[in-house]
Design a protein around this motif. Structure first.
Motif, PDB file in Angstrom:
ATOM      1  N   VAL A  31     -51.570   1.406 -53.644  1.00 45.96           N
ATOM      2  CA  VAL A  31     -51.361   2.770 -54.131  1.00 45.96           C
ATOM      3  C   VAL A  31     -50.284   3.491 -53.322  1.00 45.96           C
ATOM      4  N   GLY A  32     -49.544   2.760 -52.509  1.00 48.17           N
ATOM      5  CA  GLY A  32     -48.523   3.364 -51.663  1.00 48.17           C
ATOM      6  C   GLY A  32     -47.460   2.352 -51.298  1.00 48.17           C
ATOM      7  N   PRO A  33     -46.673   2.635 -50.291  1.00 49.29           N
ATOM      8  CA  PRO A  33     -45.578   1.744 -49.907  1.00 49.29           C
ATOM      9  C   PRO A  33     -46.083   0.432 -49.327  1.00 49.29           C
ATOM     10  N   PRO A  34     -45.226  -0.601 -49.268  1.00 48.42           N
ATOM     11  CA  PRO A  34     -45.624  -1.892 -48.714  1.00 48.42           C
ATOM     12  C   PRO A  34     -45.828  -1.813 -47.211  1.00 48.42           C
ATOM     13  N   LEU A  35     -46.545  -2.794 -46.667  1.00 50.79           N
ATOM     14  CA  LEU A  35     -46.765  -2.851 -45.230  1.00 50.79           C
ATOM     15  C   LEU A  35     -45.810  -3.841 -44.577  1.00 50.79           C
ATOM     16  N   GLU A  36     -45.381  -3.513 -43.359  1.00 52.93           N
ATOM     17  CA  GLU A  36     -44.453  -4.340 -42.599  1.00 52.93           C
ATOM     18  C   GLU A  36     -45.035  -4.591 -41.213  1.00 52.93           C
ATOM     19  N   ASP A  37     -44.572  -5.634 -40.554  1.00 50.48           N
ATOM     20  CA  ASP A  37     -45.021  -5.905 -39.193  1.00 50.48           C
ATOM     21  C   ASP A  37     -44.630  -4.764 -38.261  1.00 50.48           C
ATOM     22  N   VAL A  38     -45.570  -4.325 -37.424  1.00 46.92           N
ATOM     23  CA  VAL A  38     -45.256  -3.313 -36.413  1.00 46.92           C
ATOM     24  C   VAL A  38     -44.338  -3.963 -35.366  1.00 46.92           C
ATOM     25  N   PRO A  39     -43.155  -3.428 -35.108  1.00 47.97           N
ATOM     26  CA  PRO A  39     -42.246  -4.054 -34.139  1.00 47.97           C
ATOM     27  C   PRO A  39     -42.774  -3.940 -32.713  1.00 47.97           C
ATOM     28  N   ASP A  40     -42.407  -4.908 -31.878  1.00 54.10           N
ATOM     29  CA  ASP A  40     -42.837  -4.894 -30.480  1.00 54.10           C
ATOM     30  C   ASP A  40     -42.422  -3.603 -29.785  1.00 54.10           C
ATOM     31  N   ALA A  41     -41.248  -3.089 -30.161  1.00 57.44           N
ATOM     32  CA  ALA A  41     -40.710  -1.909 -29.486  1.00 57.44           C
ATOM     33  C   ALA A  41     -41.544  -0.657 -29.723  1.00 57.44           C
ATOM     34  N   ALA A  42     -42.411  -0.681 -30.748  1.00 53.32           N
ATOM     35  CA  ALA A  42     -43.224   0.499 -31.046  1.00 53.32           C
ATOM     36  C   ALA A  42     -44.502   0.536 -30.220  1.00 53.32           C
ATOM     37  N   THR A  45     -41.426  10.564 -38.931  1.00 50.23           N
ATOM     38  CA  THR A  45     -42.623  11.377 -39.145  1.00 50.23           C
ATOM     39  C   THR A  45     -43.132  11.192 -40.561  1.00 50.23           C
ATOM     40  N   GLY A  46     -44.454  11.075 -40.698  1.00 49.19           N
ATOM     41  CA  GLY A  46     -45.047  10.952 -42.023  1.00 49.19           C
ATOM     42  C   GLY A  46     -46.383  10.253 -41.981  1.00 49.19           C
ATOM     43  N   ALA A  47     -46.885   9.885 -43.169  1.00 49.05           N
ATOM     44  CA  ALA A  47     -48.184   9.231 -43.287  1.00 49.05           C
ATOM     45  C   ALA A  47     -48.024   7.719 -43.162  1.00 49.05           C
ATOM     46  N   ASP A 105     -54.878   6.662 -44.467  1.00 47.83           N
ATOM     47  CA  ASP A 105     -53.615   6.870 -43.760  1.00 47.83           C
ATOM     48  C   ASP A 105     -53.780   7.942 -42.683  1.00 47.83           C
ATOM     49  N   ILE A 106     -52.790   8.013 -41.815  1.00 54.23           N
ATOM     50  CA  ILE A 106     -52.819   8.968 -40.712  1.00 54.23           C
ATOM     51  C   ILE A 106     -51.408   9.485 -40.471  1.00 54.23           C
ATOM     52  N   GLU A 107     -51.293  10.770 -40.196  1.00 56.71           N
ATOM     53  CA  GLU A 107     -49.993  11.390 -39.955  1.00 56.71           C
ATOM     54  C   GLU A 107     -49.543  11.121 -38.521  1.00 56.71           C
ATOM     55  N   ASP A 126     -51.060 -17.095 -39.052  1.00 60.41           N
ATOM     56  CA  ASP A 126     -50.657 -16.003 -38.176  1.00 60.41           C
ATOM     57  C   ASP A 126     -51.325 -14.711 -38.612  1.00 60.41           C
ATOM     58  N   HIS A 127     -51.744 -13.934 -37.646  1.00 60.65           N
ATOM     59  CA  HIS A 127     -52.399 -12.651 -37.905  1.00 60.65           C
ATOM     60  C   HIS A 127     -51.626 -11.584 -37.136  1.00 60.65           C
ATOM     61  N   ARG A 128     -51.200 -10.529 -37.853  1.00 61.13           N
ATOM     62  CA  ARG A 128     -50.280  -9.567 -37.256  1.00 61.13           C
ATOM     63  C   ARG A 128     -50.676  -8.140 -37.605  1.00 61.13           C
ATOM     64  N   LEU A 129     -50.371  -7.231 -36.682  1.00 53.54           N
ATOM     65  CA  LEU A 129     -50.564  -5.811 -36.923  1.00 53.54           C
ATOM     66  C   LEU A 129     -49.430  -5.300 -37.808  1.00 53.54           C
ATOM     67  N   GLN A 130     -49.799  -4.591 -38.895  1.00 54.19           N
ATOM     68  CA  GLN A 130     -48.805  -4.097 -39.841  1.00 54.19           C
ATOM     69  C   GLN A 130     -49.041  -2.624 -40.138  1.00 54.19           C
ATOM     70  N   TRP A 131     -47.978  -1.962 -40.604  1.00 55.48           N
ATOM     71  CA  TRP A 131     -48.091  -0.575 -41.050  1.00 55.48           C
ATOM     72  C   TRP A 131     -47.156  -0.332 -42.223  1.00 55.48           C
ATOM     73  N   SER A 132     -47.465   0.688 -42.993  1.00 55.74           N
ATOM     74  CA  SER A 132     -46.551   1.156 -44.032  1.00 55.74           C
ATOM     75  C   SER A 132     -45.850   2.381 -43.485  1.00 55.74           C
ATOM     76  N   GLN A 133     -44.540   2.399 -43.628  1.00 58.23           N
ATOM     77  CA  GLN A 133     -43.759   3.513 -43.110  1.00 58.23           C
ATOM     78  C   GLN A 133     -43.359   4.457 -44.249  1.00 58.23           C
ATOM     79  N   PRO A 134     -43.233   5.738 -43.964  1.00 59.58           N
ATOM     80  CA  PRO A 134     -42.897   6.701 -45.024  1.00 59.58           C
ATOM     81  C   PRO A 134     -41.604   6.351 -45.759  1.00 59.58           C
ATOM     82  N   GLY A 135     -40.661   5.744 -45.073  1.00 57.65           N
ATOM     83  CA  GLY A 135     -39.377   5.434 -45.693  1.00 57.65           C
ATOM     84  C   GLY A 135     -39.313   4.054 -46.310  1.00 57.65           C
TER      85      GLY A 135
END
Length: 495
Positions: A68-79, A141-143, A177-179, A200-209
């Motif tokens: 129901v929202g944007p796709p999820l991507e791997d959280v980069p190490d730098a974050a 910044t975003g959800a 989601d969380i702001e 492989d199991h990885r932490l992912q997030w969807s970014q506002p952009g």
């Protein structure tokens, strides 16, 4: 599994040179099992099934969009960082023996990310669990929505708020989601348990952009697109909290595909490549646009732990599909009475006066069937007498397959349904083969319930249809009709 539409695309005549599998359900274990299930030990997603079945093709996967929202991507190490000031990169990792993340860890270390590659499990490895803690910083910044990919059970907290709880997919799951503000450090905790599968199991997030540009690029370079869309048990169920257009808690206010999925489907179609739409869901979908534009549609439901293999084999033509719809697929929710109206008028195939998108009992095959003239034990009977009838069914196509022979009865009486399914049989027929299929209708099958709530066999005509689906309509099925005259009236005792 039901083949809803096929304009000659399926089965694939030969292995395509390249296939891209796209969509939120394409590599999702959640979409395999739905609710009220066990936990599959070796799940096969649609992407995994297609990749294994079409081994000579180049098969790739791009999620493209969330449910129901944007796709999820791997959280980069730098974050990620260990401390709030982010002077030290990574996360604090703790390893536990057993699936409960309690007590003292058996090992502790700093890792660059919440990532693990569990191999083929032994009995000991199957009982392992991990916990990562630290801080996360977003670049915009975003959800944001979080997920831990793969077949692990997991929970994720951001600033002590539980934003994802998928510890056991056999039970209701949740995510929210969380702001986040760009550059600000937030506490994060990830817990994951080994579920007995490799990968492989990885932490992912969807970014506002986030956008669907990667999916479109992959589609343009592929010979065939398999778009795996629909829902999961996280979006349809009782006492849930789904905050998205088209949903009210766990109830649906529209039967359409969620807007992000519909948008991506239309863009994939515009790329000019053949698209197979695979639906995975537990209830009816109003895919009107897809029915008009997409060359092939498969309803896979929540197909089970190895459902991805079954989908791939259907695409390849390893078997001729013979599933039939157990529910009506309406053109829209507007065809139904208001949700608070509990009357049957206008509901189900038995009382719907308008034309549905796909009728109850509907389903296509890779072969065709023909019906002979029905033979009836009687053409006139007294109310309360049984009726026996049979019909020859022939596989008139060029390949073996199953036909689901359905028998419907219509009685012209006040309050009676338009028609009711009174029997069905699945019969396997080799190409060119004919078999006799027989039914016995007891008085109950020829009865109605009157306005007083009494079940009776009324006098009058009983219209009978035997075929591969319902008679007439926008998607008529092969079959034959018969008429029986009933004399007298008989009240039936309750069962």
């Amino acid at each position: 599994m039901v083949l809803l539409k096929n304009d000659g695309l399926l089965p694939f005549k030969k292995d395509p040179g390249s296939i891209v599998v796209i969509g939120p359900n394409a590599n999702s274990v959640d979409a395999l099992v739905g609710n009220y299930n066990g936990t599959p030990s070796q799940p096969i997603t649609v992407y995994a099934g297609v990749k294994a079945r079409f081994a000579t093709s180049q098969v790739s996967f791009v999620e493209g969009t969330g449910w129901v929202g944007p796709p999820l991507e791997d959280v980069p190490d730098a974050a990620l960082c260990v401390d709030a000031a982010c002077t030290k990169p990574g996360l604090q990792a703790e390893e536990f023996k057993g699936t409960k993340v309690t007590g003292n860890p058996v090992a502790s270390r700093v890792e660059t990310n919440a990532r693990v590659a569990w191999g083929t499990p032994t009995r000991v490895e199957r009982a392992g669990a991990m916990r990562w803690t630290g801080y996360i910083r977003a670049s915009e910044t975003g959800a944001f929505n979080f997920r831990y990919s793969g077949e692990s059970g997991y929970r994720i907290w951001v600033d002590d708020k539980l934003v994802a709880d998928v510890w056991d997919i056999a039970w209701p799951t949740s995510d929210t989601d969380i702001e986040l503000k760009a550059g600000q450090a937030y506490k994060i905790r990830v817990e994951a348990m080994q579920k007995g599968t490799r990968g492989d199991h990885r932490l992912q997030w969807s970014q506002p952009g986030s956008s669907d540009s990667l999916a479109l690029k992959a589609a343009q370079g592929a010979d065939v697109v398999v778009f795996v869309a629909g829902l999961t048990a996280r979006f349809e169920g009782e006492a849930m909290s789904v905050k998205a257009p088209g949903f009210s808690g766990g109830d649906r206010t529209t039967l359409d595909l969620p807007a992000p999925q519909q948008k991506l489907l239309e863009r994939l179609h515009s790329a000019g490549k053949p698209v197979v739409l695979v639906l995975m869901n537990g209830s009816a979908m109003s895919v009107n646009w897809a029915d008009a534009k997409v060359p092939a549609i498969v309803e896979a439901w929540y197909p089970g732990g190895e459902g991805g293999q079954a989908v791939a084999e259907l695409l390849a033509g390893d078997f001729s599909p013979a599933g039939r719809l157990p529910v009506t697929f309406y053109k829209s929710a507007d065809q139904l009475p208001p949700f608070a109206d509990y009357g049957m008028k206008g509901r189900t195939y038995r009382y719907l006066r308008g034309a549905p998108l796909y009728p109850f009992g509907y389903g296509l095959s890779y072969t065709t069937f023909a019906y002979g003239k029905p033979a009836l034990s009687k053409t006139a009977l007294k109310a309360g007498e049984p009726l026996e009838l049979s019909v020859d069914v022939r596989n008139s196509g060029s390949r073996d397959g199953d036909e689901v022979v359905q028998l419907y009865v219509s009685r012209q009486a006040d309050g009676a349904p338009i028609r009711s399914l009174k029997g069905f049989q699945r019969v396997h027929l080799k190409a060119g083969e004919t078999k006799k299929v027989s039914f016995r209708l007891d008085p109950q099958a020829l009865s109605i319930v009157n306005a007083k709530g009494t079940r009776l066999v009324p006098a009058g005509t009983a219209q009978i249809w035997i075929g591969g689906g319902q008679p007439g309509g926008v998607k008529p099925a092969a079959g034959v009709a018969a008429t029986v005259k009933v004399s007298g009236q008989k009240v039936l005792k309750p069962y």
